[in-house]
Design a protein around this motif. Structure first.
Motif, PDB file in Angstrom:
ATOM      1  N   GLU A 123       0.860  -1.243   0.182  1.00 44.13           N
ATOM      2  CA  GLU A 123      -0.108  -0.042   0.140  1.00 44.13           C
ATOM      3  C   GLU A 123       0.547   1.195   0.083  1.00 44.13           C
ATOM      4  O   GLU A 123       2.006   1.304  -0.048  1.00 44.13           O
ATOM      5  N   THR A 124      -0.036   2.435  -0.211  1.00 43.62           N
ATOM      6  CA  THR A 124       0.626   3.803  -0.280  1.00 43.62           C
ATOM      7  C   THR A 124       0.337   4.508   1.171  1.00 43.62           C
ATOM      8  O   THR A 124      -0.577   4.061   1.287  1.00 43.62           O
ATOM      9  N   ILE A 125       1.233   4.758   1.955  1.00 45.40           N
ATOM     10  CA  ILE A 125       0.706   5.750   3.083  1.00 45.40           C
ATOM     11  C   ILE A 125       1.000   7.163   3.025  1.00 45.40           C
ATOM     12  O   ILE A 125       2.426   7.638   2.316  1.00 45.40           O
TER      13      ILE A 125
ATOM     14  N   ARG B  84      -8.372  13.418  14.706  1.00 46.44           N
ATOM     15  CA  ARG B  84      -7.807  12.386  14.888  1.00 46.44           C
ATOM     16  C   ARG B  84      -7.107  11.647  13.961  1.00 46.44           C
ATOM     17  O   ARG B  84      -7.502  10.871  12.953  1.00 46.44           O
ATOM     18  N   PHE B  85      -5.455  11.627  13.880  1.00 48.07           N
ATOM     19  CA  PHE B  85      -5.574  11.062  13.660  1.00 48.07           C
ATOM     20  C   PHE B  85      -3.488  10.365  14.025  1.00 48.07           C
ATOM     21  O   PHE B  85      -3.112  11.709  14.887  1.00 48.07           O
TER      22      PHE B  85
ATOM     23  N   ASP C 178      -1.506   8.237  19.117  1.00 47.30           N
ATOM     24  CA  ASP C 178      -2.542   8.109  18.153  1.00 47.30           C
ATOM     25  C   ASP C 178      -4.064   8.918  17.920  1.00 47.30           C
ATOM     26  O   ASP C 178      -3.561  10.125  19.117  1.00 47.30           O
ATOM     27  N   PRO C 179      -5.083   8.654  17.571  1.00 47.39           N
ATOM     28  CA  PRO C 179      -5.537   9.759  17.183  1.00 47.39           C
ATOM     29  C   PRO C 179      -6.390   9.914  18.199  1.00 47.39           C
ATOM     30  O   PRO C 179      -7.347  11.034  18.217  1.00 47.39           O
ATOM     31  N   LEU C 180      -6.672   9.481  19.286  1.00 50.70           N
ATOM     32  CA  LEU C 180      -7.321   9.787  20.326  1.00 50.70           C
ATOM     33  C   LEU C 180      -6.210  10.551  21.817  1.00 50.70           C
ATOM     34  O   LEU C 180      -6.749  10.617  22.729  1.00 50.70           O
TER      35      LEU C 180
ATOM     36  N   ALA D 177      -2.062   3.666  14.432  1.00 52.34           N
ATOM     37  CA  ALA D 177      -3.418   3.351  14.110  1.00 52.34           C
ATOM     38  C   ALA D 177      -4.150   3.787  12.908  1.00 52.34           C
ATOM     39  O   ALA D 177      -4.771   5.305  12.741  1.00 52.34           O
ATOM     40  N   LEU D 178      -3.991   3.592  11.687  1.00 52.59           N
ATOM     41  CA  LEU D 178      -4.116   4.442  11.030  1.00 52.59           C
ATOM     42  C   LEU D 178      -6.053   3.678  10.279  1.00 52.59           C
ATOM     43  O   LEU D 178      -6.775   3.077  11.068  1.00 52.59           O
ATOM     44  N   GLY D 179      -6.603   4.572   9.765  1.00 47.10           N
ATOM     45  CA  GLY D 179      -8.040   4.730   9.225  1.00 47.10           C
ATOM     46  C   GLY D 179      -9.389   5.591  10.116  1.00 47.10           C
ATOM     47  O   GLY D 179      -9.969   5.854   9.414  1.00 47.10           O
ATOM     48  N   ALA D 180      -8.993   6.146  10.959  1.00 41.14           N
ATOM     49  CA  ALA D 180      -9.473   6.252  11.356  1.00 41.14           C
ATOM     50  C   ALA D 180     -10.430   8.213  10.521  1.00 41.14           C
ATOM     51  O   ALA D 180      -9.689   8.639   9.563  1.00 41.14           O
TER      52      ALA D 180
END
Length: 225
Positions: free
Chosen positions: A93-95, A152-153, A168-170, A190-193
């Protein structure tokens, strides 16, 4: 530099504070480093990286001499031209990450713009040796938690003598490297939020306030007798 432009030091060069994304490789000629991307610092430190108040021409030379005698050098850096967004090509994947330098950690708009442009996490590279052993190293590290929560990332903060952290996003600290330690900090973000609604509503609020201020400037003012 383009013709007609001059830097503070008068050397005809443009100096920037920048972070680089490097790719290491090797062939028959030996090891090799390739520059894949760069992030030029946008928010420069007054008197540390540039001399403010350019309009005060009458005291300009005196101010330059004072800074040179106090700091031991004449700061003359040029700010970057846009929020940096790097694409990290992995096997599957590409981040995308937004990158900023040092005390840019205290400017929420830089992180917000990177998030709007698709960044999945943020990276802040800092030189904390300026702060010596003061509490400022704790304060700038605390700022990173706000940036993570606001957008949130995840946010990585990598320092030389300060506190390196993975948030983390939190806003929770996932990994931490204490000050003045020489080591490697490893963590998986923790990606995806999903981006928070405030990320987009903030622009609506900004433009609404500007519109209200503009209207207020032209509305007749009531006078009390």
């Amino acid at each position: 530099m383009p013709a007609g432009l001059h830097d503070e030091a008068g050397q005809g060069v443009r100096e920037r504070n920048a972070a680089f994304l490097l790719h290491g490789d090797a062939d028959a000629r030996g090891p090799r480093l390739e520059v894949l991307a760069r992030a030029d610092k946008l928010k420069l430190v007054p008197f540390g990286e540039y001399i403010p108040f350019p309009a005060i021409g009458i005291f300009r030379e005196e101010l330059r001499d004072f800074v040179r005698s106090t700091a031991g050098y004449l700061p003359s850096m040029t700010p970057g031209e846009g929020v940096a967004l790097w694409s990290l090509e992995l096997e599957t994947e590409t981040i995308r990450t937004t990158v900023n330098v040092c005390y840019e950690a205290v400017f929420p708009e830089l992180f917000r713009e990177g998030r709007r442009r698709g960044a999945q996490f943020a990276l802040n590279v800092s030189n904390d040796s300026w702060y010596d052993r003061s509490a400022e190293r704790d304060l700038v590290n605390a700022q990173i938690r706000f940036r993570a929560i606001e957008n949130r990332f995840p946010v990585f903060r990598v320092t030389n003598t300060g506190i390196s952290t993975s948030i983390d996003p939190l806003g929770r600290e996932q990994a931490r490297l204490e000050r003045d330690r020489r080591a490697v900090l490893v963590d998986r973000p923790a990606l995806g939020a999903s981006p928070p609604p405030a990320l987009w509503l903030s622009r609506v609020v900004e433009w609404s306030l500007l519109l209200a201020a503009g209207l207020a400037a032209f509305l007749p003012q009531s006078r009390k007798s």
